[in-house]
Design a protein around this motif. Structure first.
Motif, PDB file in Angstrom:
ATOM      1  N   VAL A 112      56.523  43.532  25.359  1.00 23.94           N
ATOM      2  CA  VAL A 112      55.457  44.157  26.188  1.00 23.94           C
ATOM      3  C   VAL A 112      56.311  45.033  27.333  1.00 23.94           C
ATOM      4  O   VAL A 112      57.401  44.852  27.634  1.00 23.94           O
ATOM      5  CB  VAL A 112      54.603  43.235  26.844  1.00 23.94           C
ATOM      6  CG1 VAL A 112      53.752  42.444  25.605  1.00 23.94           C
ATOM      7  CG2 VAL A 112      55.233  42.399  27.634  1.00 23.94           C
ATOM      8  N   PHE A 113      55.619  46.032  27.591  1.00 28.52           N
ATOM      9  CA  PHE A 113      56.000  46.835  28.627  1.00 28.52           C
ATOM     10  C   PHE A 113      55.110  46.404  29.795  1.00 28.52           C
ATOM     11  O   PHE A 113      53.902  46.374  29.898  1.00 28.52           O
ATOM     12  CB  PHE A 113      55.859  48.374  28.437  1.00 28.52           C
ATOM     13  CG  PHE A 113      56.769  48.927  27.469  1.00 28.52           C
ATOM     14  CD1 PHE A 113      58.094  48.778  27.551  1.00 28.52           C
ATOM     15  CD2 PHE A 113      56.193  49.787  26.463  1.00 28.52           C
ATOM     16  CE1 PHE A 113      58.841  49.399  26.569  1.00 28.52           C
ATOM     17  CE2 PHE A 113      57.140  50.476  25.530  1.00 28.52           C
ATOM     18  CZ  PHE A 113      58.263  50.157  25.573  1.00 28.52           C
ATOM     19  N   ALA A 114      55.809  46.506  31.170  1.00 27.75           N
ATOM     20  CA  ALA A 114      54.936  46.631  32.457  1.00 27.75           C
ATOM     21  C   ALA A 114      55.515  48.047  32.928  1.00 27.75           C
ATOM     22  O   ALA A 114      56.376  48.104  33.406  1.00 27.75           O
ATOM     23  CB  ALA A 114      55.281  45.505  33.192  1.00 27.75           C
ATOM     24  N   THR A 115      54.476  48.929  33.278  1.00 33.48           N
ATOM     25  CA  THR A 115      54.680  49.898  33.999  1.00 33.48           C
ATOM     26  C   THR A 115      53.818  50.009  35.356  1.00 33.48           C
ATOM     27  O   THR A 115      52.692  49.672  35.567  1.00 33.48           O
ATOM     28  CB  THR A 115      53.779  51.316  33.284  1.00 33.48           C
ATOM     29  OG1 THR A 115      54.759  51.142  31.871  1.00 33.48           O
ATOM     30  CG2 THR A 115      54.212  52.573  33.950  1.00 33.48           C
ATOM     31  N   VAL A 116      54.856  50.022  36.458  1.00 30.36           N
ATOM     32  CA  VAL A 116      54.226  50.044  37.993  1.00 30.36           C
ATOM     33  C   VAL A 116      54.361  51.394  38.330  1.00 30.36           C
ATOM     34  O   VAL A 116      55.357  52.145  38.520  1.00 30.36           O
ATOM     35  CB  VAL A 116      55.173  49.137  38.594  1.00 30.36           C
ATOM     36  CG1 VAL A 116      54.726  49.028  40.023  1.00 30.36           C
ATOM     37  CG2 VAL A 116      55.355  47.591  37.919  1.00 30.36           C
ATOM     38  N   THR A 117      53.206  51.631  39.138  1.00 31.73           N
ATOM     39  CA  THR A 117      52.809  53.194  39.811  1.00 31.73           C
ATOM     40  C   THR A 117      52.998  52.887  41.234  1.00 31.73           C
ATOM     41  O   THR A 117      52.157  51.921  41.728  1.00 31.73           O
ATOM     42  CB  THR A 117      51.603  53.630  39.432  1.00 31.73           C
ATOM     43  OG1 THR A 117      51.719  53.795  37.851  1.00 31.73           O
ATOM     44  CG2 THR A 117      51.572  55.048  40.011  1.00 31.73           C
ATOM     45  N   ASP A 118      53.886  53.340  42.089  1.00 29.63           N
ATOM     46  CA  ASP A 118      54.034  52.904  43.438  1.00 29.63           C
ATOM     47  C   ASP A 118      53.003  53.985  44.205  1.00 29.63           C
ATOM     48  O   ASP A 118      52.537  54.782  43.471  1.00 29.63           O
ATOM     49  CB  ASP A 118      55.328  53.217  43.896  1.00 29.63           C
ATOM     50  CG  ASP A 118      56.055  54.732  43.681  1.00 29.63           C
ATOM     51  OD1 ASP A 118      55.218  55.791  44.125  1.00 29.63           O
ATOM     52  OD2 ASP A 118      57.332  54.996  43.447  1.00 29.63           O
ATOM     53  N   PRO A 119      53.035  53.566  45.479  1.00 30.80           N
ATOM     54  CA  PRO A 119      51.975  54.216  46.182  1.00 30.80           C
ATOM     55  C   PRO A 119      52.198  55.955  46.385  1.00 30.80           C
ATOM     56  O   PRO A 119      51.272  56.647  46.641  1.00 30.80           O
ATOM     57  CB  PRO A 119      52.291  53.667  47.656  1.00 30.80           C
ATOM     58  CG  PRO A 119      53.010  52.556  47.458  1.00 30.80           C
ATOM     59  CD  PRO A 119      53.575  52.788  46.163  1.00 30.80           C
ATOM     60  N   GLU A 120      53.223  56.283  46.046  1.00 36.48           N
ATOM     61  CA  GLU A 120      53.646  57.808  45.808  1.00 36.48           C
ATOM     62  C   GLU A 120      53.170  58.433  44.638  1.00 36.48           C
ATOM     63  O   GLU A 120      53.246  59.629  44.217  1.00 36.48           O
ATOM     64  CB  GLU A 120      55.151  58.264  46.394  1.00 36.48           C
ATOM     65  CG  GLU A 120      55.073  58.082  47.853  1.00 36.48           C
ATOM     66  CD  GLU A 120      55.260  56.745  48.532  1.00 36.48           C
ATOM     67  OE1 GLU A 120      56.030  55.981  47.727  1.00 36.48           O
ATOM     68  OE2 GLU A 120      54.736  56.207  49.527  1.00 36.48           O
ATOM     69  N   GLY A 121      52.934  57.559  43.674  1.00 39.72           N
ATOM     70  CA  GLY A 121      52.554  58.034  42.270  1.00 39.72           C
ATOM     71  C   GLY A 121      53.673  58.002  41.302  1.00 39.72           C
ATOM     72  O   GLY A 121      53.698  58.289  40.124  1.00 39.72           O
ATOM     73  N   GLY A 122      54.781  57.408  41.870  1.00 34.96           N
ATOM     74  CA  GLY A 122      56.051  57.305  40.811  1.00 34.96           C
ATOM     75  C   GLY A 122      55.769  56.104  39.897  1.00 34.96           C
ATOM     76  O   GLY A 122      55.200  55.136  40.308  1.00 34.96           O
ATOM     77  N   ARG A 150      57.639  49.657  49.222  1.00 31.43           N
ATOM     78  CA  ARG A 150      57.075  50.643  50.531  1.00 31.43           C
ATOM     79  C   ARG A 150      55.884  50.069  50.629  1.00 31.43           C
ATOM     80  O   ARG A 150      54.873  49.510  49.849  1.00 31.43           O
ATOM     81  CB  ARG A 150      57.053  51.987  50.032  1.00 31.43           C
ATOM     82  CG  ARG A 150      58.562  52.559  49.850  1.00 31.43           C
ATOM     83  CD  ARG A 150      58.529  53.951  49.594  1.00 31.43           C
ATOM     84  NE  ARG A 150      57.972  54.512  48.240  1.00 31.43           N
ATOM     85  CZ  ARG A 150      58.852  54.610  47.230  1.00 31.43           C
ATOM     86  NH1 ARG A 150      60.181  54.468  47.121  1.00 31.43           N
ATOM     87  NH2 ARG A 150      58.059  54.833  46.046  1.00 31.43           N
ATOM     88  N   THR A 151      55.182  50.561  51.847  1.00 31.58           N
ATOM     89  CA  THR A 151      53.773  50.080  52.419  1.00 31.58           C
ATOM     90  C   THR A 151      52.930  50.945  51.297  1.00 31.58           C
ATOM     91  O   THR A 151      53.090  52.107  50.866  1.00 31.58           O
ATOM     92  CB  THR A 151      53.583  50.544  53.582  1.00 31.58           C
ATOM     93  OG1 THR A 151      54.339  50.097  54.326  1.00 31.58           O
ATOM     94  CG2 THR A 151      52.136  50.337  54.077  1.00 31.58           C
ATOM     95  N   GLY A 152      51.819  50.293  50.672  1.00 36.55           N
ATOM     96  CA  GLY A 152      50.761  51.041  50.029  1.00 36.55           C
ATOM     97  C   GLY A 152      50.642  50.043  48.752  1.00 36.55           C
ATOM     98  O   GLY A 152      50.859  49.039  48.715  1.00 36.55           O
ATOM     99  N   VAL A 153      49.749  50.651  47.781  1.00 40.67           N
ATOM    100  CA  VAL A 153      48.948  49.752  46.761  1.00 40.67           C
ATOM    101  C   VAL A 153      49.757  50.144  45.590  1.00 40.67           C
ATOM    102  O   VAL A 153      50.214  51.353  45.080  1.00 40.67           O
ATOM    103  CB  VAL A 153      47.635  50.281  46.603  1.00 40.67           C
ATOM    104  CG1 VAL A 153      46.958  49.498  45.410  1.00 40.67           C
ATOM    105  CG2 VAL A 153      46.848  49.732  47.922  1.00 40.67           C
ATOM    106  N   TYR A 154      50.369  49.102  44.571  1.00 38.84           N
ATOM    107  CA  TYR A 154      50.945  49.430  43.300  1.00 38.84           C
ATOM    108  C   TYR A 154      49.956  48.976  42.155  1.00 38.84           C
ATOM    109  O   TYR A 154      49.185  47.982  42.529  1.00 38.84           O
ATOM    110  CB  TYR A 154      52.226  48.448  43.501  1.00 38.84           C
ATOM    111  CG  TYR A 154      53.194  49.059  44.283  1.00 38.84           C
ATOM    112  CD1 TYR A 154      54.322  49.566  43.891  1.00 38.84           C
ATOM    113  CD2 TYR A 154      53.113  48.560  45.711  1.00 38.84           C
ATOM    114  CE1 TYR A 154      55.480  49.625  44.821  1.00 38.84           C
ATOM    115  CE2 TYR A 154      54.101  48.964  46.683  1.00 38.84           C
ATOM    116  CZ  TYR A 154      55.306  49.751  46.054  1.00 38.84           C
ATOM    117  OH  TYR A 154      56.356  50.201  46.918  1.00 38.84           O
TER     118      TYR A 154
END
Length: 175
Positions: A112-122, A150-154
Motif C-alpha cells: 500500500v501507499f500512504a501519501t501525505v499532503t502537508d499544509p503548503e500542499g506538498g 510544520r504548523t497546519g493540517v496534514y
C-alpha cells in the motif's frame, strides 16, 4: 412619469455601458477557442491519471480536524473493512507521528501507499506492506523522506500500490 426626454438619456447610458463591457471583456483574450481549452484540460487529466500514482486525475480530499473526516469523503475502491490511525489530538512539538492502516476483515494483504499532503500542499509518499492480521504502520516524516512537521493540517490518503485505487483518507493537525 417617463417622457421621451428621460428615455433617451437612459438608453444612451445603457448602450454606452454595454459597449464598454463588450470592449473591455474581449480586449485581452487568451487566444484559445473553447474547444482548444477543453482539449487541453482533457489531455492534462488523462496524462495525470496515466501515471497510476494515488490521487491524480481525481479531486483531492482534505482532512478536516474538527470532524476527523475528509472532504470530499473517500469511498474505498478496494474491498475491505478499512481502519486507519493518525493522532486524534493536535500534535505539539513532536518530531514525528505514527500512521497506520488495517483491514479489520483480515482479508487483505499486499503493498500500500500512504501519501501525505502537508499544509503548503506538498506531497510525500511512502510504501508499506499490509499484513492481513495486524496494523501496518509508517512514521511521518521519517519513512517519507519529507520535511519536518510544520504548523497546519496534514491529509493522509492510503491507496493500493498495485492498482492505485484509494482505500481511505485520514489526517492530523500540528500546532
Amino acid at each position: 412619469m417617463l417622457t421621451t426626454t428621460t428615455r433617451l438619456p437612459r438608453t444612451v447610458v445603457l448602450c454606452g455601458a454595454a459597449l464598454l463591457l463588450a470592449t473591455t471583456a474581449c480586449a485581452e483574450g487568451h487566444g484559445k477557442s473553447p474547444m482548444e481549452l477543453s482539449e487541453m484540460i482533457a489531455e492534462s487529466v488523462r496524462d495525470s491519471a496515466d501515471t497510476r500514482m494515488p490521487g491524480l486525475g481525481v479531486a483531492e480530499a482534505h482532512f478536516e480536524p474538527d470532524g476527523f473526516s475528509c472532504d470530499p469523503a473517500v469511498d474505498p475502491e478496494v474491498p475491505g473493512l478499512w481502519r486507519s490511525h493518525a493522532p486524534r489530538e493536535t500534535v505539539m512539538d513532536e518530531a514525528s507521528v505514527e500512521l497506520g492502516l488495517i483491514d479489520a476483515d483480515h482479508e487483505r494483504s499486499g503493498t500500500v501507499f500512504a501519501t501525505v499532503t502537508d499544509p503548503e500542499g506538498g506531497t510525500a509518499t511512502a510504501e508499506a506492506e499490509l499484513a492481513s492480521d495486524e496494523w501496518t504502520g509508517l512514521v511521518y516524516p521519517d519513512d517519507f523522506d519529507a520535511a519536518p512537521l510544520r504548523t497546519g493540517v496534514y491529509t493522509v490518503i492510503w491507496s493500493d500500490a498495485a492498482e492505485g485505487a484509494r482505500i481511505t483518507c485520514d489526517g492530523f493537525e500540528v500546532d
